[in-house]
Design an enzyme around this catalytic site. Structure first.
Site, PDB file in Angstrom:
ATOM      1  N   GLY A 132       0.836  -1.188   0.000  1.00 32.08           N
ATOM      2  CA  GLY A 132       0.000   0.000   0.000  1.00 32.08           C
ATOM      3  C   GLY A 132       0.870   1.237   0.000  1.00 32.08           C
ATOM      4  O   GLY A 132       1.384   1.677  -1.026  1.00 32.08           O
ATOM      5  N   SER A 133       1.081   1.795   1.177  1.00 30.47           N
ATOM      6  CA  SER A 133       1.924   2.987   1.287  1.00 30.47           C
ATOM      7  C   SER A 133       3.389   2.686   0.984  1.00 30.47           C
ATOM      8  O   SER A 133       4.140   3.575   0.590  1.00 30.47           O
ATOM      9  CB  SER A 133       1.794   3.581   2.697  1.00 30.47           C
ATOM     10  OG  SER A 133       0.468   4.010   2.944  1.00 30.47           O
ATOM     11  N   ILE A 158      -8.262   0.358  -6.905  1.00 33.31           N
ATOM     12  CA  ILE A 158      -7.996   1.296  -7.983  1.00 33.31           C
ATOM     13  C   ILE A 158      -9.245   2.113  -8.308  1.00 33.31           C
ATOM     14  O   ILE A 158     -10.234   1.595  -8.832  1.00 33.31           O
ATOM     15  CB  ILE A 158      -7.486   0.565  -9.245  1.00 33.31           C
ATOM     16  CG1 ILE A 158      -6.295  -0.327  -8.894  1.00 33.31           C
ATOM     17  CG2 ILE A 158      -7.125   1.588 -10.322  1.00 33.31           C
ATOM     18  CD1 ILE A 158      -5.139   0.374  -8.203  1.00 33.31           C
ATOM     19  N   GLU A 243      -1.290  15.302  -5.214  1.00 34.55           N
ATOM     20  CA  GLU A 243      -2.335  14.355  -4.841  1.00 34.55           C
ATOM     21  C   GLU A 243      -2.804  14.607  -3.413  1.00 34.55           C
ATOM     22  O   GLU A 243      -4.015  14.596  -3.129  1.00 34.55           O
ATOM     23  CB  GLU A 243      -1.822  12.918  -4.974  1.00 34.55           C
ATOM     24  CG  GLU A 243      -2.840  11.873  -4.558  1.00 34.55           C
ATOM     25  CD  GLU A 243      -2.310  10.456  -4.642  1.00 34.55           C
ATOM     26  OE1 GLU A 243      -2.997   9.539  -4.128  1.00 34.55           O
ATOM     27  OE2 GLU A 243      -1.218  10.248  -5.206  1.00 34.55           O
ATOM     28  N   GLN A 280     -26.637  26.894  24.599  1.00 38.00           N
ATOM     29  CA  GLN A 280     -25.222  27.236  24.726  1.00 38.00           C
ATOM     30  C   GLN A 280     -24.302  26.126  24.231  1.00 38.00           C
ATOM     31  O   GLN A 280     -23.304  26.387  23.547  1.00 38.00           O
ATOM     32  CB  GLN A 280     -24.883  27.550  26.184  1.00 38.00           C
ATOM     33  CG  GLN A 280     -23.444  28.033  26.367  1.00 38.00           C
ATOM     34  CD  GLN A 280     -23.087  28.245  27.825  1.00 38.00           C
ATOM     35  OE1 GLN A 280     -23.133  27.309  28.621  1.00 38.00           O
ATOM     36  NE2 GLN A 280     -22.740  29.471  28.185  1.00 38.00           N
ATOM     37  N   GLN A 337     -24.146  14.980  14.633  1.00 36.87           N
ATOM     38  CA  GLN A 337     -24.752  14.931  15.963  1.00 36.87           C
ATOM     39  C   GLN A 337     -25.810  16.023  16.131  1.00 36.87           C
ATOM     40  O   GLN A 337     -26.840  15.808  16.769  1.00 36.87           O
ATOM     41  CB  GLN A 337     -23.665  15.085  17.031  1.00 36.87           C
ATOM     42  CG  GLN A 337     -24.149  14.924  18.464  1.00 36.87           C
ATOM     43  CD  GLN A 337     -24.474  13.484  18.823  1.00 36.87           C
ATOM     44  OE1 GLN A 337     -24.052  12.561  18.136  1.00 36.87           O
ATOM     45  NE2 GLN A 337     -25.215  13.298  19.899  1.00 36.87           N
ATOM     46  N   GLY A 364      -4.075   7.990  -0.402  1.00 32.68           N
ATOM     47  CA  GLY A 364      -3.111   9.066  -0.616  1.00 32.68           C
ATOM     48  C   GLY A 364      -2.015   9.072   0.429  1.00 32.68           C
ATOM     49  O   GLY A 364      -1.221  10.015   0.494  1.00 32.68           O
ATOM     50  N   GLU A 368      -0.874   8.201   9.569  1.00 28.35           N
ATOM     51  CA  GLU A 368       0.362   7.767  10.222  1.00 28.35           C
ATOM     52  C   GLU A 368       1.576   7.957   9.311  1.00 28.35           C
ATOM     53  O   GLU A 368       2.648   8.378   9.764  1.00 28.35           O
ATOM     54  CB  GLU A 368       0.238   6.298  10.638  1.00 28.35           C
ATOM     55  CG  GLU A 368      -0.771   6.044  11.744  1.00 28.35           C
ATOM     56  CD  GLU A 368      -2.233   6.142  11.294  1.00 28.35           C
ATOM     57  OE1 GLU A 368      -3.104   6.329  12.165  1.00 28.35           O
ATOM     58  OE2 GLU A 368      -2.506   6.038  10.072  1.00 28.35           O
TER      59      GLU A 368
END
Length: 384
Positions: A132-133, A158, A243, A280, A337, A364, A368
């Site tokens: 992957g990365s 892809i 990217e 509030q 929420q 992309g 991490e």
């Protein structure tokens, strides 16, 4: 000084009209079918939603000003059509720049004109089941056979994979050359030996086609090598800032849209005899979200101007990508929420945005990985 000028605002009105006329009326059907109509790409090309940066010689707008892409991202996000926007971003911010910047004249004529008009759909095939990365773990190979190359391997996750006509493929060309052992090739969907696997069933972006791709002795001539042999990883690293900035801008635009939906909703809906926005705790939430969004926009806009000037670094882009995509998760979750139970309904744009946003911190380059890039840069300042 404002970020956008009159030309950008004129373009915004044009893109907004195009989306209202040709995207929104069909978007629910695309989501139900888990696929965007192919005709939508040609319509996007006709509306100048593709190829603004491409030279006029190849049918584009002839401007390198990335702010035009930012305008389009904002307009797609404003109405919650994330699946189509994601596919457009891959074509316009990844595939087109690779061919425009690395291709020779013949390659540009062959593919760039069609990608700009929307006649062709593009994809980039980097990720593999085991890589992957970590792109240096790529196992897809391209081996010389006479004057040709034979490509073998598998890619996964892809974007635009099911409908793509033109695929930029990262392959290992020299297993003994380390980082210099990778090259980029262009595969066409009609090439013998190329096959698509299943259309992957995703958590979000359900109308955007994501696929597995297979290459079984795909024979490519020398005209399919993109750029120079052995510089594939370098080309990828060189273009990853764009990217990642694209993802950051899309994340910011989506988060801003979600905030606007929630803000309008809480001042329209009544509870216990007054507008929900007059409590509030709700006002504090709005104050926090608006402040975070405005601060983030300042950094992203600065990064866009650096990109235009050619000074955006990989570290700058990594900061923008991880921060904006993580902010997107927080803003959309807190905005949902404020809608209460209605926010969990997919008939509301906020529900789809919540579902679609989750991938942003993953593709992309994960959050991490972005932090590792930034951390290495910090550590390098203290090295001997």
């Amino acid at each position: 000084m404002t970020f956008y000028d009159e030309d950008h605002q004129s373009y915004r009105l044009s893109i907004r009209e195009y989306i209202a006329r040709q995207v929104l009326p069909r978007y629910d059907a695309w989501e139900a079918a888990h696929l965007v109509d192919r005709s939508a790409w040609a319509e996007a090309g006709a509306a100048s939603a593709l190829g603004v940066s491409v030279d006029e010689e190849y049918g584009g707008g002839g401007t390198r000003d990335y702010r035009f892409r930012c305008v389009a991202a904002e307009e797609f996000a404003a109405v919650g059509v994330g699946s189509f926007s994601a596919g457009i971003a891959v074509q316009d911010d990844i595939v087109i720049p690779y061919i425009a910047e690395l291709g020779d004249h013949e390659q540009k004529k062959r593919w760039l004109t069609g990608l700009t008009s929307g006649e062709l759909i593009g994809a980039i095939a980097m990720t593999e089941p085991g890589a992957g990365s970590d792109l240096q773990g790529t196992r897809t190979s391209a081996v010389r056979d006479g004057g040709d190359w034979l490509v073998n391997g598998q890619k996964t996750f892809i974007t635009n994979g099911i409908q793509s006509d033109v695929i930029v493929v990262l392959a290992r060309t020299d297993p003994d050359a380390g980082s210099r052992g990778f090259s980029l090739f262009v595969v066409e969907a009609t090439d013998p030996g190329f096959a698509r696997g299943r259309k992957l069933d995703k958590v979000g972006l359900v109308a955007q086609d994501t696929a597995e791709l297979y290459f079984d002795a795909v024979r490519l001539g020398r005209d399919r090598l993109l750029g120079e042999e052995g510089r594939g990883l370098y080309y990828l690293m060189e273009r990853l800032p764009l990217e990642r900035l694209s993802i950051a801008m899309g994340a910011l635009a989506s988060a801003e849209a979600a905030y606007r939906w929630a803000r309008d909703y809480v001042f329209d809906r009544q509870a216990f005899g007054k507008a929900v926005g007059d409590f509030q705790t709700v006002r504090f939430t709005l104050a926090e979200l608006e402040t975070e969004l405005e601060v983030t926009r300042a950094y992203v806009e600065s990064s866009v101007l650096k990109l235009n000037a050619g000074t955006l670094t990989a570290v700058d882009a990594a900061k923008a990508k991880w921060w904006a995509s993580e902010l997107q998760q927080r803003v959309i979750s807190r905005s949902l929420q404020l809608f209460g139970g209605y926010g969990y309904m997919l008939e509301y744009p906020i529900g789809r945005a919540f579902r679609d946003a989750r991938i942003q911190t993953i593709y992309g380059g994960t959050t991490e990985i972005m932090k590792e890039i930034i951390g290495r840069d910090i550590a390098s300042r203290y090295s001997a």
